[in-house]
Design a protein around this motif. Structure first.
Motif, mmCIF file in Angstrom:
data_model
loop_
_atom_site.group_PDB
_atom_site.id
_atom_site.type_symbol
_atom_site.label_atom_id
_atom_site.label_comp_id
_atom_site.label_asym_id
_atom_site.label_seq_id
_atom_site.Cartn_x
_atom_site.Cartn_y
_atom_site.Cartn_z
ATOM 1 N N GLN A 182 0.843 -1.178 0.000
ATOM 2 C CA GLN A 182 0.000 0.000 0.000
ATOM 3 C C GLN A 182 0.887 1.239 0.000
ATOM 4 N N GLY A 183 0.533 2.229 -0.795
ATOM 5 C CA GLY A 183 1.329 3.452 -0.826
ATOM 6 C C GLY A 183 2.038 3.638 -2.142
ATOM 7 N N ASP A 184 3.070 4.454 -2.115
ATOM 8 C CA ASP A 184 3.720 4.898 -3.345
ATOM 9 C C ASP A 184 5.036 4.174 -3.594
ATOM 10 N N GLU A 185 5.015 2.870 -3.612
ATOM 11 C CA GLU A 185 6.206 2.111 -4.001
ATOM 12 C C GLU A 185 6.385 2.254 -5.503
ATOM 13 N N SER A 186 7.564 2.677 -5.930
ATOM 14 C CA SER A 186 7.792 2.880 -7.360
ATOM 15 C C SER A 186 7.865 1.530 -8.076
ATOM 16 N N PRO A 187 7.533 1.493 -9.382
ATOM 17 C CA PRO A 187 7.673 0.249 -10.144
ATOM 18 C C PRO A 187 9.083 -0.323 -10.060
ATOM 19 N N LEU A 188 10.092 0.549 -10.019
ATOM 20 C CA LEU A 188 11.470 0.073 -9.937
ATOM 21 C C LEU A 188 11.716 -0.665 -8.621
ATOM 22 N N ASP A 189 11.257 -0.085 -7.514
ATOM 23 C CA ASP A 189 11.420 -0.731 -6.211
ATOM 24 C C ASP A 189 10.590 -2.013 -6.125
ATOM 25 N N ALA A 190 9.392 -1.975 -6.680
ATOM 26 C CA ALA A 190 8.536 -3.167 -6.655
ATOM 27 C C ALA A 190 9.153 -4.293 -7.475
ATOM 28 N N ALA A 191 9.768 -3.956 -8.603
ATOM 29 C CA ALA A 191 10.415 -4.977 -9.435
ATOM 30 C C ALA A 191 11.595 -5.609 -8.709
ATOM 31 N N ARG A 192 12.392 -4.754 -8.031
ATOM 32 C CA ARG A 192 13.506 -5.294 -7.239
ATOM 33 C C ARG A 192 12.993 -6.245 -6.157
ATOM 34 N N ARG A 193 11.926 -5.828 -5.486
ATOM 35 C CA ARG A 193 11.369 -6.652 -4.407
ATOM 36 C C ARG A 193 10.802 -7.959 -4.965
ATOM 37 N N PHE A 194 10.163 -7.894 -6.119
ATOM 38 C CA PHE A 194 9.649 -9.105 -6.763
ATOM 39 C C PHE A 194 10.777 -10.088 -7.030
ATOM 40 N N PHE A 195 11.881 -9.590 -7.586
ATOM 41 C CA PHE A 195 13.018 -10.457 -7.910
ATOM 42 C C PHE A 195 13.621 -11.063 -6.648
ATOM 43 N N GLN A 196 13.809 -10.229 -5.623
ATOM 44 C CA GLN A 196 14.352 -10.722 -4.350
ATOM 45 C C GLN A 196 13.432 -11.772 -3.732
ATOM 46 N N ASN A 197 12.129 -11.480 -3.721
ATOM 47 C CA ASN A 197 11.161 -12.450 -3.182
ATOM 48 C C ASN A 197 11.235 -13.773 -3.925
ATOM 49 N N LEU A 198 11.315 -13.687 -5.231
ATOM 50 C CA LEU A 198 11.351 -14.893 -6.051
ATOM 51 C C LEU A 198 12.518 -15.791 -5.654
ATOM 52 N N LEU A 199 13.718 -15.223 -5.639
ATOM 53 C CA LEU A 199 14.892 -16.031 -5.312
ATOM 54 C C LEU A 199 14.863 -16.509 -3.863
ATOM 55 N N GLN A 200 14.519 -15.611 -2.953
ATOM 56 C CA GLN A 200 14.567 -15.952 -1.533
ATOM 57 C C GLN A 200 13.543 -17.030 -1.191
ATOM 58 N N GLN A 201 12.320 -16.893 -1.679
ATOM 59 C CA GLN A 201 11.294 -17.884 -1.376
ATOM 60 C C GLN A 201 11.554 -19.201 -2.106
ATOM 61 N N TYR A 202 12.102 -19.123 -3.309
ATOM 62 C CA TYR A 202 12.443 -20.359 -4.035
ATOM 63 C C TYR A 202 13.502 -21.147 -3.279
ATOM 64 N N ILE A 203 14.549 -20.458 -2.825
ATOM 65 C CA ILE A 203 15.621 -21.137 -2.089
ATOM 66 C C ILE A 203 15.102 -21.662 -0.749
ATOM 67 N N ALA A 204 14.256 -20.871 -0.080
ATOM 68 C CA ALA A 204 13.677 -21.329 1.191
ATOM 69 C C ALA A 204 12.843 -22.591 0.974
ATOM 70 N N TYR A 205 12.082 -22.604 -0.093
ATOM 71 C CA TYR A 205 11.245 -23.773 -0.398
ATOM 72 C C TYR A 205 12.108 -24.991 -0.705
ATOM 73 N N ARG A 206 13.146 -24.789 -1.504
ATOM 74 C CA ARG A 206 14.017 -25.909 -1.876
ATOM 75 C C ARG A 206 14.764 -26.461 -0.663
ATOM 76 N N ARG A 207 15.065 -25.576 0.279
ATOM 77 C CA ARG A 207 15.763 -26.010 1.490
ATOM 78 C C ARG A 207 14.798 -26.445 2.598
ATOM 79 N N VAL A 208 13.520 -26.318 2.345
ATOM 80 C CA VAL A 208 12.486 -26.631 3.335
ATOM 81 C C VAL A 208 12.783 -25.894 4.641
ATOM 82 N N ASP A 209 13.032 -24.607 4.508
ATOM 83 C CA ASP A 209 13.388 -23.773 5.653
ATOM 84 C C ASP A 209 12.557 -22.489 5.613
#
Length: 297
Positions: free
Chosen positions: A67-94
């Motif tokens: 919610q709020g004024d997160e820029s598309p650039l910041d949101a894209a960075r966060r999307f990419f970070q979330n993708l890698l971090q959650q994928y690795i967490a899932y693969r490690r079952v952690d």
């Protein structure tokens, strides 16, 4: 039965009245050979954001607009970070890795041997595009990262929470369409949840999104389920209630799980029993409104 929470804000046993909708989302995760999606059209305050968080347990990737004024650039960075971090967490079952503060170096160190080269290439591509001059190319690189994983044989199931996209700016709305397009083209199943009008706007002009095979309408809880939720929350937070006040609360709050929870939290904060009206109504209602404003669905 007690279920371990990963992203969910409430335990599975306390997630009342949404068993059918939750099963629809979880069942979609098993269709990994299909390029299919599920669209959740929600009424306000009906718990769509929590529904996606609950469904995270058996599936890997969750992204929620802020919610709020997160820029598309910041949101894209966060999307990419979330993708890698959650994928690795899932693969490690952690599950603890999902919320940890981590650098790309940390993620690379934690990647399983079979994922190391792929994760390394994605991070290198991210750094290369980040230092480039075209922000649009960088955003598209971040949003197309899921496609790179799926073409490498990794099966992802995206849960995209659009509940915060209420009256978005033109820039945010365009980014929302970009992310919708990227997810629907990732050659895997997905679930997209948001308020009806916002979801329709996101899907408008996104040809691939029309391949979504199922629509889930998240409507008002039944009075019985709303009463049960209210009793569970009141008991947990040690708030006294009685049948007349529970009836009134369910009626006045339109059986919304979000607003019922906010009211109970406000009552706990003010140490106000919910056993009579209008005696405690003014103070508790005012506090509930403040809680709701801070924690809008």
């Amino acid at each position: 039965m007690t279920h371990q929470r990963i992203l969910a804000n409430v335990s599975r046993d306390d997630f009342v009245g949404r068993d059918a909708e939750l099963q629809d989302i979880v069942r979609q995760a098993s269709r990994l050979v299909d390029r299919s999606g599920l669209v959740v059209l929600a009424a306000p305050g009906m718990g769509a954001a929590e529904l996606l968080r609950q469904a995270y347990d058996p599936v890997p990737i969750h992204f929620a607009f802020k919610q709020g004024d997160e820029s598309p650039l910041d949101a894209a960075r966060r999307f990419f970070q979330n993708l890698l971090q959650q994928y690795i967490a899932y693969r490690r079952v952690d599950p603890s890795l999902c919320d940890a503060r981590m650098t790309f170096h940390d993620l690379l160190e934690l990647a399983l041997p079979g994922d190391y080269e792929l994760v390394s290439e994605l991070i290198e591509g991210f750094e290369r595009e980040r230092t480039g001059t075209d922000q649009r190319d960088f955003i598209r690189f971040c949003l197309n990262a899921p496609h790179r994983l799926t073409t490498a044989g990794r099966k992802l199931y995206h849960l995209i929470d659009c509940m915060q996209l209420v009256n978005p700016s033109k820039e945010t709305a365009l980014f929302g369409r970009e992310i919708t397009t990227a997810v629907t083209r990732s050659n895997g199943p997905f679930a997209l949840a948001g308020l009806r009008r916002q979801v329709v706007d996101l899907l408008h002009g996104t040809e691939d999104a029309h391949d979504a095979s199922e629509i889930v309408h998240l409507e008002r809880l039944s009075d019985e389920d709303a009463h049960r939720l209210l009793e569970i929350l009141a008991r947990r937070h040690q708030i006294d209630t009685n049948e007349p006040t529970r009836d009134l609360i369910v009626q006045q709050l339109s059986a919304s799980p979000f607003f019922i929870n906010a009211l109970i939290l406000a009552a706990r904060e003010s140490k106000t029993p919910l056993t009579s009206f209008p005696a405690g109504e003014k103070d508790t209602s005012a506090r509930a409104l403040r809680v709701c404003h801070k924690r809008r669905p």
